[in-house]
Design a protein around this motif. Structure first.
Motif, PDB file in Angstrom:
ATOM      1  N   ARG A  70       1.313  -0.956   0.143  1.00  0.00           N
ATOM      2  CA  ARG A  70      -0.162  -0.313   0.039  1.00  0.00           C
ATOM      3  C   ARG A  70       0.577   1.116   0.184  1.00  0.00           C
ATOM      4  NH1 ARG A  70      -4.608   0.247   4.527  1.00  0.00           N
ATOM      5  NH2 ARG A  70      -5.535   1.508   2.679  1.00  0.00           N
ATOM      6  N   LEU A  71       1.550   1.191   0.807  1.00  0.00           N
ATOM      7  CA  LEU A  71       2.873   2.768   0.425  1.00  0.00           C
ATOM      8  C   LEU A  71       3.637   2.099  -0.719  1.00  0.00           C
ATOM      9  CD1 LEU A  71       4.349   1.844   3.970  1.00  0.00           C
ATOM     10  CD2 LEU A  71       3.458   4.243   3.164  1.00  0.00           C
ATOM     11  N   GLY A  72       3.718   1.247  -1.090  1.00  0.00           N
ATOM     12  CA  GLY A  72       3.884   1.133  -2.830  1.00  0.00           C
ATOM     13  C   GLY A  72       3.355   2.066  -3.413  1.00  0.00           C
ATOM     14  N   ALA A  73       1.650   1.775  -3.598  1.00  0.00           N
ATOM     15  CA  ALA A  73       1.389   2.535  -4.572  1.00  0.00           C
ATOM     16  C   ALA A  73       1.267   3.955  -4.100  1.00  0.00           C
ATOM     17  CB  ALA A  73      -0.060   1.923  -4.298  1.00  0.00           C
ATOM     18  N   TYR A  74       1.382   3.966  -2.687  1.00  0.00           N
ATOM     19  CA  TYR A  74       1.060   5.915  -2.425  1.00  0.00           C
ATOM     20  C   TYR A  74       2.414   6.641  -3.215  1.00  0.00           C
ATOM     21  CZ  TYR A  74       1.957  10.264  -0.087  1.00  0.00           C
ATOM     22  OH  TYR A  74       2.489  10.915  -0.007  1.00  0.00           O
ATOM     23  N   LEU A  75       3.149   6.152  -3.052  1.00  0.00           N
ATOM     24  CA  LEU A  75       5.032   6.489  -3.527  1.00  0.00           C
ATOM     25  C   LEU A  75       4.534   6.759  -4.756  1.00  0.00           C
ATOM     26  CD1 LEU A  75       7.651   5.673  -1.688  1.00  0.00           C
ATOM     27  CD2 LEU A  75       6.760   7.480  -1.229  1.00  0.00           C
ATOM     28  N   ALA A  76       3.937   5.748  -5.018  1.00  0.00           N
ATOM     29  CA  ALA A  76       3.997   5.854  -7.356  1.00  0.00           C
ATOM     30  C   ALA A  76       3.280   6.921  -7.593  1.00  0.00           C
ATOM     31  CB  ALA A  76       2.969   4.382  -7.306  1.00  0.00           C
ATOM     32  N   ALA A  77       2.139   7.111  -6.658  1.00  0.00           N
ATOM     33  CA  ALA A  77       0.521   8.184  -6.682  1.00  0.00           C
ATOM     34  C   ALA A  77       1.589   9.974  -6.374  1.00  0.00           C
ATOM     35  CB  ALA A  77      -0.647   8.173  -6.399  1.00  0.00           C
ATOM     36  N   ASP A  78       2.037   9.744  -5.431  1.00  0.00           N
ATOM     37  CA  ASP A  78       2.956  10.981  -5.291  1.00  0.00           C
ATOM     38  C   ASP A  78       4.079  11.364  -6.068  1.00  0.00           C
ATOM     39  OD1 ASP A  78       3.370  13.069  -3.013  1.00  0.00           O
ATOM     40  OD2 ASP A  78       5.609  12.578  -3.274  1.00  0.00           O
ATOM     41  N   ALA A  79       4.295  11.077  -6.261  1.00  0.00           N
ATOM     42  CA  ALA A  79       6.315  10.474  -7.365  1.00  0.00           C
ATOM     43  C   ALA A  79       5.629  10.617  -9.265  1.00  0.00           C
ATOM     44  CB  ALA A  79       7.145  10.131  -7.342  1.00  0.00           C
ATOM     45  N   ASP A  80       4.283  10.358  -9.449  1.00  0.00           N
ATOM     46  CA  ASP A  80       3.315  10.049 -10.214  1.00  0.00           C
ATOM     47  C   ASP A  80       4.761   8.893 -11.380  1.00  0.00           C
ATOM     48  OD1 ASP A  80       2.258  10.503 -12.607  1.00  0.00           O
ATOM     49  OD2 ASP A  80       2.837  12.254 -13.466  1.00  0.00           O
ATOM     50  N   LEU A  81       4.549   7.927 -10.741  1.00  0.00           N
ATOM     51  CA  LEU A  81       5.097   7.090 -11.541  1.00  0.00           C
ATOM     52  C   LEU A  81       4.514   5.573 -12.229  1.00  0.00           C
ATOM     53  CD1 LEU A  81       7.236   5.551  -8.072  1.00  0.00           C
ATOM     54  CD2 LEU A  81       7.539   7.873 -10.018  1.00  0.00           C
ATOM     55  N   ALA A 265       2.040  -4.509  15.701  1.00  0.00           N
ATOM     56  CA  ALA A 265       0.381  -4.474  15.275  1.00  0.00           C
ATOM     57  C   ALA A 265      -0.150  -3.486  15.077  1.00  0.00           C
ATOM     58  CB  ALA A 265      -0.334  -5.773  15.844  1.00  0.00           C
ATOM     59  N   ILE A 266      -0.058  -1.961  16.834  1.00  0.00           N
ATOM     60  CA  ILE A 266      -0.858  -1.163  16.483  1.00  0.00           C
ATOM     61  C   ILE A 266      -0.349  -0.358  15.129  1.00  0.00           C
ATOM     62  CG2 ILE A 266      -1.228   0.253  18.037  1.00  0.00           C
ATOM     63  CD1 ILE A 266      -2.744  -1.561  19.061  1.00  0.00           C
ATOM     64  N   ALA A 267       1.402   0.031  14.885  1.00  0.00           N
ATOM     65  CA  ALA A 267       2.050   0.842  14.103  1.00  0.00           C
ATOM     66  C   ALA A 267       1.430   0.594  12.917  1.00  0.00           C
ATOM     67  CB  ALA A 267       2.812   0.434  14.544  1.00  0.00           C
ATOM     68  N   GLN A 268       1.349  -1.007  12.965  1.00  0.00           N
ATOM     69  CA  GLN A 268       0.819  -1.544  11.268  1.00  0.00           C
ATOM     70  C   GLN A 268      -0.633  -0.539  11.249  1.00  0.00           C
ATOM     71  OE1 GLN A 268       1.757  -5.582  10.441  1.00  0.00           O
ATOM     72  NE2 GLN A 268       3.558  -5.649  11.371  1.00  0.00           N
ATOM     73  N   ALA A 269      -1.448  -1.217  11.829  1.00  0.00           N
ATOM     74  CA  ALA A 269      -3.326  -1.047  11.991  1.00  0.00           C
ATOM     75  C   ALA A 269      -3.181   0.605  11.652  1.00  0.00           C
ATOM     76  CB  ALA A 269      -4.194  -1.148  14.094  1.00  0.00           C
ATOM     77  N   VAL A 270      -2.661   1.400  12.606  1.00  0.00           N
ATOM     78  CA  VAL A 270      -2.779   2.940  12.098  1.00  0.00           C
ATOM     79  C   VAL A 270      -1.649   3.437  10.518  1.00  0.00           C
ATOM     80  CG1 VAL A 270      -1.687   5.303  12.677  1.00  0.00           C
ATOM     81  CG2 VAL A 270      -1.785   3.841  14.357  1.00  0.00           C
ATOM     82  N   ALA A 271      -0.805   2.855  10.299  1.00  0.00           N
ATOM     83  CA  ALA A 271      -0.536   3.175   9.004  1.00  0.00           C
ATOM     84  C   ALA A 271      -1.458   3.084   7.998  1.00  0.00           C
ATOM     85  CB  ALA A 271       0.937   2.444   9.026  1.00  0.00           C
ATOM     86  N   HIS A 272      -2.140   1.348   8.463  1.00  0.00           N
ATOM     87  CA  HIS A 272      -3.314   1.371   7.211  1.00  0.00           C
ATOM     88  C   HIS A 272      -4.762   2.174   7.796  1.00  0.00           C
ATOM     89  CE1 HIS A 272      -1.999  -2.780   5.418  1.00  0.00           C
ATOM     90  NE2 HIS A 272      -1.789  -3.145   6.918  1.00  0.00           N
ATOM     91  N   ALA A 273      -4.466   2.325   8.580  1.00  0.00           N
ATOM     92  CA  ALA A 273      -5.633   3.193   8.242  1.00  0.00           C
ATOM     93  C   ALA A 273      -5.759   4.514   8.058  1.00  0.00           C
ATOM     94  CB  ALA A 273      -6.394   4.107  10.005  1.00  0.00           C
ATOM     95  N   ALA A 274      -4.232   5.045   8.496  1.00  0.00           N
ATOM     96  CA  ALA A 274      -4.477   6.432   7.501  1.00  0.00           C
ATOM     97  C   ALA A 274      -3.673   6.564   6.222  1.00  0.00           C
ATOM     98  CB  ALA A 274      -2.719   6.892   8.450  1.00  0.00           C
ATOM     99  N   LEU A 275      -3.638   5.684   5.556  1.00  0.00           N
ATOM    100  CA  LEU A 275      -3.776   5.222   4.016  1.00  0.00           C
ATOM    101  C   LEU A 275      -5.300   5.030   3.470  1.00  0.00           C
ATOM    102  CD1 LEU A 275      -0.815   2.950   3.973  1.00  0.00           C
ATOM    103  CD2 LEU A 275      -0.451   4.875   2.914  1.00  0.00           C
ATOM    104  N   ASP A 276      -5.669   4.705   4.000  1.00  0.00           N
ATOM    105  CA  ASP A 276      -7.488   4.764   3.798  1.00  0.00           C
ATOM    106  C   ASP A 276      -7.883   6.132   3.804  1.00  0.00           C
ATOM    107  OD1 ASP A 276      -7.538   1.767   4.273  1.00  0.00           O
ATOM    108  OD2 ASP A 276      -8.406   2.175   6.433  1.00  0.00           O
TER     109      ASP A 276
END
Length: 368
Positions: A70-81, A265-276
């Motif tokens: 999911r972070l790889g997809a976000y970066l692609a959008a941010d950098a127009d990859l 697991a909490i940090a991972q959940a927070v990151a997923h929620a942020a990407l939502d």
């Protein structure tokens, strides 16, 4: 008889890193996003953390490939990859500080050298110290441009023969962005020497339109690491989620030195929620860019030197006694940062109220 802990000799006399944490109305010193999460995001986050909490008796997913994808997809959008960065080329840790510490652990160490260009982020030498890596610096160009050129970087590489080179875009504390040509030149030169290039893009989301990310050339260089964070633009400084993109062999090398189950697991959940909630959490970025440019114009109009900034902070000067200016602002409820070359101060862009309070306080203590 008093016990003296057997502290490493190179740590004796050192103080822990940390900017002042003072309870004042206008906190403008550590480049935080001033806007707290919305009730809607908090509710979503509570639900996500609640689900994660049901399994806290078990260790967390130590590879978290879904989050990396999911972070790889976000970066692609941010950098127009043209395509998402594969999960295997992503890594996540407890803030970009831990990303950097892992990179230094994997690629630094005794007999190895890291090179940065001053003024730079004040944690860089501490990553080196903690991993027994020699740390050296070269100067950036003169104020107020603080330009970093191909020639400066190549001369520094030739002079010091580093294993790790740190380039920051936008740079902290100057706010200066890098060109892709410079990134390419540095990466090619270091590849020939068997060394790596780390481009620290903690503030990349705040860059002006048209300013590129080093992610644009990630596929061209097998020795390039690009580091990011959720602390700034995502307004999640308290969550401690940082991440990096790199060719798979570099990611796999960093995985060797990570601590077991390092990302909770909490940090991972927070990151997923942020990407939502990416659109909402990044919704303040345009406003902060505008406020940054208005603050820069205000400071320039008052006769200050102002470094061109692509970040959410501004380095400005010069003052014969910057400490006195810092203290006078603090007395008026505005906390900024004494950092950078002598005579310079750094102010983080805040809310409209923060920014106006800073303007008013500065006018009171330093009439034009």
């Amino acid at each position: 008889m008093a016990f003296h802990p057997p502290l490493r000799d190179d740590l004796r006399g050192d103080a822990p890193y940390g900017a002042p944490q003072i309870d004042v109305p206008h906190l403008m010193n550590v480049n935080e996003n001033p806007f707290p999460p919305s009730p809607e995001f908090i509710a979503h986050l509570q639900e996500a953390v609640g689900r994660a909490a049901t399994g806290l008796n078990r260790y967390p997913d130590r590879e978290f490939l879904d989050l990396r994808a999911r972070l790889g997809a976000y970066l692609a959008a941010d950098a127009d990859l043209p395509a998402p960065i594969p999960a295997e080329q992503m890594w996540v840790a407890n803030g970009s500080n831990e990303i950097m510490q892992q990179v230094f652990t994997a690629f630094g160490g005794p007999g190895r050298r890291a090179l940065a260009f001053a003024p730079h982020y004040s944690m860089y030498p501490e990553y080196a110290r903690n991993t027994l890596t020699e740390f050296v610096t070269e100067e950036r160009g003169s104020a107020p441009g603080f330009e970093l050129t191909d020639q400066m970087v190549l001369a520094g590489i030739e002079r010091h023969d580093p294993t790790i080179v740190l380039l920051t875009s936008p740079n902290n504390p100057t706010g200066t962005a890098l060109s892709l040509d410079l990134v390419r030149t540095a990466a090619r030169t270091l590849e020939e020497r068997g060394a790596i290039l780390v481009v620290d893009e903690a503030y990349a989301e705040f860059r002006h339109a048209g300013v590129p990310s080093a992610l644009s050339v990630l596929d061209e260089h097998p020795n390039l690491i690009v580091s990011r964070t959720m602390a700034k633009a995502f307004a999640l400084a308290g969550a401690r989620v940082g991440y990096m993109a790199a060719p798979r062999p570099l990611v796999d090398a960093v995985r060797v030195v990570r601590l077991p189950y390092h990302l909770s697991a909490i940090a991972q959940a927070v990151a997923h929620a942020a990407l939502d909630f990416t659109d909402e959490l990044l919704g303040s970025v345009a406003f902060l860019r505008q406020q940054r440019d208005e603050l820069a114009a205000f400071l320039t109009g008052r006769g200050h030197d102002v470094a061109q900034s692509d970040s959410n902070f501004i380095l400005f000067g010069t003052f014969a006694d910057r400490r006195a200016v810092f203290e006078a602002l603090l007395q008026r409820g505005v906390l900024i940062r004494e950092v950078g070359p002598d005579g310079w101060l750094r102010v983080s862009v805040g809310s409209a109220e923060d920014n106006q309070a800073f303007r008013t306080a500065l006018e009171e203590i330093d009439p034009a």
